[in-house]
Design a protein around this motif. Structure first.
Motif, short mmCIF file in Angstrom:
data_model
loop_
_atom_site.label_atom_id
_atom_site.label_comp_id
_atom_site.label_asym_id
_atom_site.label_seq_id
_atom_site.Cartn_x
_atom_site.Cartn_y
_atom_site.Cartn_z
N ASN A 28 0.85 -1.19 0.00
CA ASN A 28 0.00 0.00 0.00
C ASN A 28 0.88 1.24 0.00
N LYS A 55 -13.49 7.12 -4.32
CA LYS A 55 -12.79 5.85 -4.53
C LYS A 55 -12.91 5.43 -5.99
N THR A 64 0.76 5.92 -0.04
CA THR A 64 0.03 7.18 -0.05
C THR A 64 0.91 8.27 -0.63
N ARG A 93 -9.02 0.48 -6.50
CA ARG A 93 -8.07 0.40 -5.39
C ARG A 93 -7.48 1.77 -5.01
N THR A 136 -4.21 0.86 -2.63
CA THR A 136 -4.20 -0.40 -1.89
C THR A 136 -3.75 -1.53 -2.80
N HIS A 175 -4.32 7.37 -2.01
CA HIS A 175 -3.91 6.12 -1.38
C HIS A 175 -4.20 4.98 -2.34
#
Lengths: 109, 117
Positions: free
Chosen positions: A18, A57, A20, A60, A77, A75
């Motif tokens: 992950n 969103k 950011t 991902r 994922t 972010h």
């Protein structure tokens, strides 16, 4: 004067991790957009955020606009090699769209 | 819909020579932008047109750069004379304001990569 500061400038990670990416400014923007650019191509829009505190969103990818509309984060994922590229944030003030310097993301298999 | 078209794709010139880039935006897009992108950096706005009028050219080095958008459609960007530091990718983008200025995306061409030797 660089209105938008992006960090980190470069990120190299393994598939599945992950991450950011941050986009910060001392200026207030009407909206903020995130683009991804691949080598030899122009940037392509991922998302536009308009309202302070907004969260969007896209599979991902999760985008957040700061409450004061001065900053944003992206972010990812479980990153995949297909996510590799230059991620650019761009802020709209009046009618002008100003870009940050970008975050170069490399996702290795 | 067809995308933003730019030509040439690549250009190599010597310093002090002249060069011109061409852009055909998406049909119906009133706003057109030229950006300069130096390797490793984000795009820097050079000039913004609304139809055939200039909205913002505050970062255009007017002693050597010029741009026009005749009839509010195609646009050309010229550099005369070129310097070494002009080596960059020159991106053209267009935008429809149908969704409102706040939310509408920029549609970019693939750019012209200029190398000045």
């Amino acid at each position: 004067t660089q209105l938008l500061e992006q960090s980190p400038q470069f990120l190299s990670i393994q598939e599945g991790e992950n991450l950011t990416v941050y986009c910060n400014s001392s200026s207030v923007f009407s909206s903020l957009q995130w683009y991804r650019q691949e080598p030899g191509e122009g940037p392509v829009l991922l998302v536009t955020v308009v309202t302070g505190g907004e969260v969007k969103k896209l599979k991902r990818l999760t985008f957040q606009f700061g409450d004061a509309r001065k900053d944003s984060s992206l972010h990812i994922t479980a990153a995949q090699p297909g996510d590799t590229g230059l991620y650019l944030c761009a802020g709209l003030r009046y009618s002008t769209l100003t870009f940050g310097k970008g975050t170069m993301l490399l996702v290795s298999p | 819909e067809a995308g933003v078209a730019q030509s040439p794709r690549y250009k190599i010139i010597e310093k002090r020579q002249s060069v011109a880039f061409w852009c055909n935006p998406i049909s119906g897009h009133a706003t057109l932008y030229w950006y300069q992108q130096i390797l490793g950096q984000g795009p820097k706005l050079l000039i913004q047109f609304q139809n055939n009028g200039v909205v913002d050219d505050s970062q255009l080095p007017k002693d050597r750069f010029s741009a026009e958008r005749l009839k509010g459609v195609d646009s050309t960007l010229k550099i005369q004379p070129a310097k070494l530091e002009d080596s960059a990718v020159y991106l053209c983008a267009s935008r429809s304001i149908g969704q409102g200025l706040v939310a509408s995306p920029l549609h970019f061409g693939n750019g012209t990569r200029l190398t000045v030797t």
